[in-house]
Design a protein around this motif. Structure first.
Motif, short mmCIF file in Angstrom:
data_model
loop_
_atom_site.label_atom_id
_atom_site.label_comp_id
_atom_site.label_asym_id
_atom_site.label_seq_id
_atom_site.Cartn_x
_atom_site.Cartn_y
_atom_site.Cartn_z
N VAL A 45 0.76 -0.42 -0.41
CA VAL A 45 -0.14 0.42 -0.29
C VAL A 45 0.84 1.22 -0.21
N CYS A 46 0.24 2.40 -0.94
CA CYS A 46 1.33 3.14 -0.75
C CYS A 46 1.36 4.40 -0.23
N THR A 47 1.72 4.36 1.18
CA THR A 47 1.36 5.54 2.23
C THR A 47 3.20 6.84 2.22
N SER A 48 3.56 7.13 0.82
CA SER A 48 3.71 8.77 0.63
C SER A 48 4.48 9.10 -0.46
N ILE A 49 4.82 9.62 -0.92
CA ILE A 49 5.03 11.03 -2.00
C ILE A 49 5.70 11.38 -2.29
N ALA A 50 6.62 10.96 -2.76
CA ALA A 50 8.49 12.08 -3.51
C ALA A 50 8.41 12.56 -4.33
N PHE A 51 9.20 13.81 -4.02
CA PHE A 51 9.61 15.05 -5.04
C PHE A 51 11.14 14.95 -5.25
N ILE A 52 11.04 14.00 -6.69
CA ILE A 52 12.51 13.29 -7.46
C ILE A 52 13.28 14.51 -7.50
N ASN A 53 14.63 14.98 -6.94
CA ASN A 53 15.58 15.83 -7.08
C ASN A 53 17.08 15.57 -7.90
N ARG A 54 16.73 14.23 -7.99
CA ARG A 54 18.02 13.75 -8.75
C ARG A 54 17.70 12.65 -9.14
N GLY A 55 18.00 12.24 -10.25
CA GLY A 55 17.61 10.45 -11.16
C GLY A 55 16.01 10.64 -11.43
N THR A 56 15.99 8.90 -11.81
CA THR A 56 14.99 8.85 -13.26
C THR A 56 13.91 7.89 -12.93
N LEU A 57 12.80 7.33 -12.25
CA LEU A 57 12.15 6.05 -11.47
C LEU A 57 11.12 5.71 -13.20
N ILE A 58 11.08 4.84 -12.75
CA ILE A 58 10.16 3.94 -14.23
C ILE A 58 9.30 3.32 -12.91
N TYR A 59 7.59 3.40 -13.89
CA TYR A 59 6.30 2.65 -13.34
C TYR A 59 6.87 1.65 -14.18
N TYR A 60 6.23 0.41 -13.60
CA TYR A 60 6.18 -0.78 -14.58
C TYR A 60 4.99 -1.77 -13.46
N LYS A 61 4.56 -3.05 -15.03
CA LYS A 61 3.74 -3.77 -14.05
C LYS A 61 4.51 -5.14 -14.32
N LEU A 62 4.85 -5.82 -13.72
CA LEU A 62 5.06 -7.04 -14.28
C LEU A 62 4.20 -8.04 -14.87
N GLN A 63 4.20 -9.08 -15.41
CA GLN A 63 3.05 -9.52 -16.23
C GLN A 63 3.21 -11.14 -15.99
N ASP A 64 2.47 -11.73 -16.38
CA ASP A 64 2.29 -13.41 -15.61
C ASP A 64 3.23 -13.77 -17.05
N SER A 65 4.33 -12.96 -18.01
CA SER A 65 4.51 -13.94 -18.88
C SER A 65 5.95 -13.84 -18.43
N GLY A 66 6.68 -12.63 -17.62
CA GLY A 66 7.29 -12.08 -16.42
C GLY A 66 7.93 -10.93 -17.34
N ASN A 67 7.29 -10.31 -17.97
CA ASN A 67 7.60 -9.33 -18.81
C ASN A 67 7.42 -7.63 -18.29
N GLU A 68 8.45 -6.89 -17.94
CA GLU A 68 7.23 -5.53 -17.96
C GLU A 68 6.52 -5.17 -18.35
N ALA A 69 5.21 -4.51 -17.86
CA ALA A 69 5.09 -2.77 -18.52
C ALA A 69 4.82 -1.61 -18.48
N THR A 70 5.98 -1.43 -18.77
CA THR A 70 6.35 0.21 -18.61
C THR A 70 5.04 1.54 -18.78
N THR A 71 4.13 1.75 -17.62
CA THR A 71 3.31 2.01 -17.57
C THR A 71 3.84 4.40 -17.30
N ASP A 72 5.04 4.35 -16.16
CA ASP A 72 5.48 6.33 -16.75
C ASP A 72 6.52 5.99 -16.72
#
Length: 189
Positions: A45-72
């Motif tokens: 359960v997400c319990t916070s919000i973060a502001f990015i000062n430095r770096g890059t993050l990805i949002y993804y869903k791990l599919q049943d096949s094991g592949n990542e579905a990048t969403t943002d």
């Protein structure tokens, strides 16, 4: 804590007095993520919000096949959270992972709610950020349905010219809804 980028980003939406800034900054904590560390894992359960000062993050869903579905993606100056999980208090359907070393300024939901009570104009900031997140998701959905793969790639490059230096191409292809080989062909043109 280096809060310059956070202050510039916030002041583009609302103005805070120096006392209000200090009060707000006391509610944040600095969190360092190394490459491949998670800000949030699916099932948590997400319990916070973060502001990015430095770096890059990805949002993804791990599919049943094991592949990542990048969403943002999220870059310096962006806010990172799973609003669906955070607001409903339900487990997340996605992972949020650092793809390089990151410095985040994190505020917990409890501290955020306290800040809203103590500094009411922060609610305007929260409302505008939620509206921007909604518009971004809606536009991406429309783009997937109405633009060609090449047009989606060009639009992404226009909005985030740095993306090809910061994000592996398979994540970009995945986000655009195309195969990595198709992205290679599009980039070749």
């Amino acid at each position: 804590m280096n809060s310059d980028l956070l202050k510039r980003s916030t002041e583009a939406i609302i103005s805070l007095s120096e006392a209000e800034w200090q009060q707000l900054l006391e509610l944040f904590e600095v969190r360092i993520l190394k490459k491949n560390d998670y800000f949030l894992k699916e099932g948590e359960v997400c319990t916070s919000i973060a502001f990015i000062n430095r770096g890059t993050l990805i949002y993804y869903k791990l599919q049943d096949s094991g592949n990542e579905a990048t969403t943002d993606f999220a870059f310096p100056g962006d806010w990172v959270t799973d609003n669906r999980s955070r607001l409903s208090h339900n487990p997340s359907y996605i992972h949020i992972k650092a793809i390089d070393d990151c410095e985040l300024l994190v505020i917990s939901n409890n501290n955020l709610n306290y800040a809203y009570q103590q500094i009411p104009k922060l609610e305007k900031l929260g409302r505008i950020l939620i509206e921007q997140a909604f518009v971004k998701i809606a536009q991406h959905s429309i783009d997937l349905q109405t633009l060609t793969a090449g047009q989606r790639y060009e639009k992404l490059l226009h909005e985030h010219p740095e993306i090809v230096q910061q994000v592996p191409l398979y994540h970009i292809a995945n986000f655009l809804g195309i195969a990595p080989k198709s992205l290679s062909r599009i980039r070749g043109k």
